[in-house]
Design a protein around this motif. Structure first.
Motif, PDB file in Angstrom:
ATOM      1  N   GLU A  66     -28.757  57.594  58.461  1.00  0.00           N
ATOM      2  CA  GLU A  66     -29.199  58.567  59.461  1.00  0.00           C
ATOM      3  C   GLU A  66     -29.810  57.865  60.668  1.00  0.00           C
ATOM      4  O   GLU A  66     -29.570  58.245  61.816  1.00  0.00           O
ATOM      5  CB  GLU A  66     -30.211  59.533  58.845  1.00  0.00           C
ATOM      6  N   LYS A  70     -28.277  57.928  64.703  1.00  0.00           N
ATOM      7  CA  LYS A  70     -29.042  58.609  65.749  1.00  0.00           C
ATOM      8  C   LYS A  70     -29.775  57.615  66.652  1.00  0.00           C
ATOM      9  O   LYS A  70     -29.428  57.427  67.815  1.00  0.00           O
ATOM     10  CB  LYS A  70     -30.021  59.603  65.108  1.00  0.00           C
ATOM     11  N   ARG A  74     -28.368  55.974  70.207  1.00  0.00           N
ATOM     12  CA  ARG A  74     -28.971  56.272  71.506  1.00  0.00           C
ATOM     13  C   ARG A  74     -29.423  55.003  72.219  1.00  0.00           C
ATOM     14  O   ARG A  74     -29.314  54.907  73.444  1.00  0.00           O
ATOM     15  CB  ARG A  74     -30.136  57.244  71.293  1.00  0.00           C
ATOM     16  N   SER A 145     -24.972  63.454  70.963  1.00  0.00           N
ATOM     17  CA  SER A 145     -26.413  63.260  70.760  1.00  0.00           C
ATOM     18  C   SER A 145     -27.245  64.261  71.554  1.00  0.00           C
ATOM     19  O   SER A 145     -28.368  64.584  71.163  1.00  0.00           O
ATOM     20  CB  SER A 145     -26.814  61.838  71.166  1.00  0.00           C
TER      21      SER A 145
END
Length: 335
Positions: A66, A70, A74, A145
């Motif tokens: 996870e 994420k 980014r 995102s």
């Protein structure tokens, strides 16, 4: 001794390590395959990640996977800003800058309309249109995102990454042939390749396979398209914020990775980064994105991808053809 050292780590690091290492191994394997066989690294990372999707059901690996899908994603998007400077963009001339900007907006708008007509969520059109018009897999990941949570978001993202990576590879082979057949001069050929091929790596490969001038022009035009990430992702985040349910936690108006992208472009534009630092930032960005794609692949169920049907693929293919037609029309009109 090793057990004692591990026990001294912060709890969060110990939770993230197994999954992050698994993603790193898949990303390293994908990079090796891509470098030795000329395949698109994002596509290979995704496919290898899907093959390892059982890892996402392991309790010890879930937090790290996870985190990679994420936070590392980014951070990789933010570091893309180290590739771009404002003088590079302005050197292309205002007519081309205006055309590229308007073509990105047009492709996205038409894609959202087409998605609605095909009974998809319009955000799927934003995702595929942005990936086609801006910078392929990287744009798909950045837009995803910034979008609101949705049960089908990850599947839609993976489908988009697979489609644009495959089409970008085919374009890298086919578009130089089209440019030669149309007798485009090196500058126009560079505009055609940089303005149409989805991923940066394929643009570079196609451009420099024709000539140095074509490769240089194609790379600059492509970087202009990459720069469109900033306004498009910011608008997407604003839409997400505006539609957030009452009482729910609203996302920031400008996501931190978008702000980081903008700051790095500005710093790079005033010459604060040396060439070696720019290259390092680009390499780190690419590695983080490959790790992120691998982690998203691990979270994907192959059966879900097999059930998507032909309509989403047809939508992305039509977007690709439309983009090529727009660029060729501009070149014809420009003389």
């Amino acid at each position: 001794m090793a057990t004692t050292s591990l026990g001294a780590w912060p709890e969060r690091s110990r939770r993230l390590l197994p999954g992050a290492l698994a993603c790193g191994v898949v990303a390293a394997a994908a990079t090796w395959v891509a470098e030795h066989h000329g395949a698109p690294v994002m596509l290979i990372a995704l496919l290898l990640g899907i093959a390892m999707n059982f890892m996402s059901t392991e309790v010890r690996c879930t937090p790290g996977i996870e985190f990679c899908s994420k936070t590392m994603l980014r951070a990789g998007i933010a570091l893309l800003g180290m590739r771009i400077t404002l003088p590079q963009i302005l050197s292309l001339g205002w007519p081309l800058v205006a055309f590229i900007s308007l073509s990105v907006i047009l492709i996205i708008a038409l894609s959202m309309h087409a998605a609605r007509a095909l009974r998809f969520d319009p955000l799927f059109g934003l995702l595929t249109g942005g990936a086609t018009a801006i910078c392929g897999a990287s744009a798909a990941l950045a837009l995803s995102s910034a979008m609101p949570p949705h049960p089908q978001k990850e599947r839609a993202t993976m489908l988009t990454v697979i489609a644009v990576s495959t089409l970008s590879t085919l374009a890298m082979v086919a578009y130089p042939t089209i440019a030669r057949w149309m007798a485009l001069d090196p500058h126009k050929a560079g505009i055609f390749l940089g303005g149409t091929i989805h991923d940066v790596a394929q643009v570079v490969g196609a451009g420099y396979s024709m000539s140095q001038e074509t490769g240089d022009t194609a790379t600059l035009v492509k970087l202009l398209r990459v720069a469109m990430l900033l306004p498009i992702v910011t608008l997407t985040a604003a839409m997400t914020r505006a539609t957030a349910a009452a009482g729910s936690r609203r996302p920031p108006l400008v996501p931190w990775f978008v702000a980081g992208f903008a700051v790095l472009v500005c710093i790079n534009s005033v010459g604060c980064f040396s060439a070696s630092t720019q290259q390092l930032g680009s390499d780190v960005s690419r590695w983080l994105l490959v790790v992120a794609v691998a982690s998203i692949g691990m979270k994907t169920r192959p059966k879900e991808l097999l059930n998507v049907g032909i309509r989403p693929i047809a939508l992305i293919l039509c977007e690709t053809i439309l983009l090529a037609a727009l660029v060729l029309t501009f070149l014809h009109a420009a003389g």
